[in-house]
Design an enzyme around this catalytic site. Structure first.
Site, PDB file in Angstrom:
ATOM      1  CB  SER A  24      -7.744   4.598 -35.503  1.00 41.29           C
ATOM      2  OG  SER A  24      -8.437   3.928 -36.490  1.00 41.29           O
TER       3      SER A  24
ATOM      4  CB  THR B 137     -12.333   4.092 -40.468  1.00 40.89           C
ATOM      5  OG1 THR B 137     -12.943   5.038 -39.585  1.00 40.89           O
ATOM      6  CG2 THR B 137     -13.243   2.905 -40.670  1.00 40.89           C
ATOM      7  CG  ASP B 138     -10.347   7.831 -36.842  1.00 38.24           C
ATOM      8  OD1 ASP B 138     -11.319   7.780 -37.628  1.00 38.24           O
ATOM      9  OD2 ASP B 138     -10.443   8.257 -35.679  1.00 38.24           O
TER      10      ASP B 138
ATOM     11  CB  THR C 293     -16.281   2.658 -35.608  1.00 43.17           C
ATOM     12  OG1 THR C 293     -15.695   3.898 -35.247  1.00 43.17           O
ATOM     13  CG2 THR C 293     -17.774   2.828 -35.710  1.00 43.17           C
TER      14      THR C 293
HETATM   15  N1  DAS Z   1     -13.217   6.428 -36.608  1.00 45.11           N
HETATM   16  C1  DAS Z   1     -13.392   5.355 -35.662  1.00 45.11           C
HETATM   17  C2  DAS Z   1     -13.374   3.997 -36.358  1.00 45.11           C
HETATM   18  O1  DAS Z   1     -13.723   3.914 -37.486  1.00 45.11           O
HETATM   19  C3  DAS Z   1     -12.507   5.389 -34.510  1.00 45.11           C
HETATM   20  C4  DAS Z   1     -11.165   4.805 -34.807  1.00 45.11           C
HETATM   21  O2  DAS Z   1     -10.684   4.926 -35.923  1.00 45.11           O
HETATM   22  O3  DAS Z   1     -10.637   4.194 -33.894  1.00 45.11           O
HETATM   23  O4  DAS Z   1     -13.071   2.999 -35.774  1.00 45.11           O
END
Ligand code: DAS
Length: 333
Positions: free
Chosen positions: A55, A87-88, A14
């Site tokens: 992610s 973050t995922d 993200t």
């Molecule tokens: N949740 C999004 C991020 O924080 C998508 C991901 O993890 O790729 O990047």
């Protein structure tokens, strides 16, 4: 006075995502630094783009490459590494980087993409760079910096789908924070010893057990050639009695790690003796994940298996990681 030099490696997520409406990773590391051009007291930053990926597309092989790049950069004088990614799966990537010996490394990302109101990427990146450049973070292994908090990779979890305060360390709390640009550590962890991981990585599924679980997934896995298995079980590490034969059979063939799906607290070892209770399962050769959650445990198991560890070596590793520190005021784990 020369500023410390930090390497920034971007993998996507993200923090790097743009688009009309729905967004996808598209920015590189140099572009992530754009909003920080006037930020005071940042280290000198060298940039490297490795992926522009979501992610779920990041692989352990990518992280092996990040660790290699980090080691090379350290030899050339960088004091630390910041990795940006989605973050995922950030908590797993950070833990993998610690176990791959990439440390000192700080992993960060964003919950709000650059085009959204209150985008948190620039602040997270600035805080991560400050933490990576700080002398007190050199021997802490991998850290996650999000929302001005500093977390140890081994404890941190993403706990919300959208909140900028999504990252928490339920077992131990954050190690510190970044306030007014100052890094303030309240406690420390000792970096874990690197695992000599050697890709390719074997298949290691993670199976979560639920109420009235039919056991179909576990049964199917029993028939497949897996390299290892992580079972994320309710409570202190419990499964229905009907799961026991397949788990016992798998545990005779490959390392099977038992983790709790509660998200906090260790797998129990001496409390429940019914069939499928933790005493039964551990007695049948399953390995307790200790206080590591299932996703962290799976990362460790994958790396250990690729390094040639057998069931006993896997068990010894998990037992050692879960030892409380002799002086809890000085360090965790
Ligand atoms: N949740 C999004 C991020 O924080 C998508 C991901 O993890 O790729 O990047």
């Amino acid at each position: 006075m020369t500023r410390p030099r930090v390497l920034l490696v971007s993998l996507g997520g993200t923090i790097a995502s743009t688009g009309e409406g729905a967004v996808s990773p598209s920015l590189g590391a140099a572009e992530l630094l754009g909003p920080l051009v006037d930020a005071p007291d940042l280290p000198e930053v060298e940039v490297r783009d490795l992926r522009r990926a979501a992610s779920v597309e990041v692989t352990l092989e990518d992280l092996v490459e990040v660790a290699r790049v980090a080691r090379d950069a350290r030899r050339e004088g960088t004091v630390g590494l910041v990795v940006t990614q989605g973050t995922d799966t950030l908590e797993e990537a950070a833990f993998a980087l610690e176990l791959l010996g990439a440390g000192p490394v700080v992993v960060t990302g964003a919950m709000r993409h650059p085009g959204s109101l209150g985008a948190d990427g620039p602040a997270n990146l600035a805080a991560a760079l400050r933490v990576a450049a700080h002398p007190a973070t050199r021997d802490l292994g991998a850290l996650v910096v999000m929302n001005d908090e500093v977390h140890a990779a081994r404890f941190v979890r993403k706990t919300h789908t959208a909140s900028p305060a999504a990252f928490a360390s339920p077992v131990a709390g954050p190690l510190g924070d970044v306030v007014e640009g100052r890094v303030r550590l309240r406690t420390r962890v000792s970096a874990l010893a690197p695992i000599d991981a050697r890709p390719p990585f074997p298949p290691v599924p993670l199976v979560t057990v639920a109420l009235d679980d039919d056991g179909l997934a576990l049964g199917a896995l029993g028939a497949l050639g897996v390299g290892g298995l992580v079972v994320e079980a309710p409570g202190g590490g419990h499964v229905p009695a009907r799961h026991v034969p397949v788990l016992a059979d798998l545990a005779r063939r490959v390392p099977v790690v038992l983790a709790s799906r509660t998200g906090s607290g260790p797998v129990l070892g001496a409390t429940y003796g019914y069939p499928g209770g933790e005493v039964d399962l551990l007695g049948r050769g399953l390995v307790a994940a200790g206080s590591l959650d299932a996703r962290h445990a799976r990362v460790a198991l994958l790396l250990l298996l690729s390094a040639g560890a057998d069931r006993d070596a896997v068990a010894a590793w998990f037992a050692a990681v879960d030892q409380p520190a002799p002086d809890p005021s000085l360090r965790y784990h």
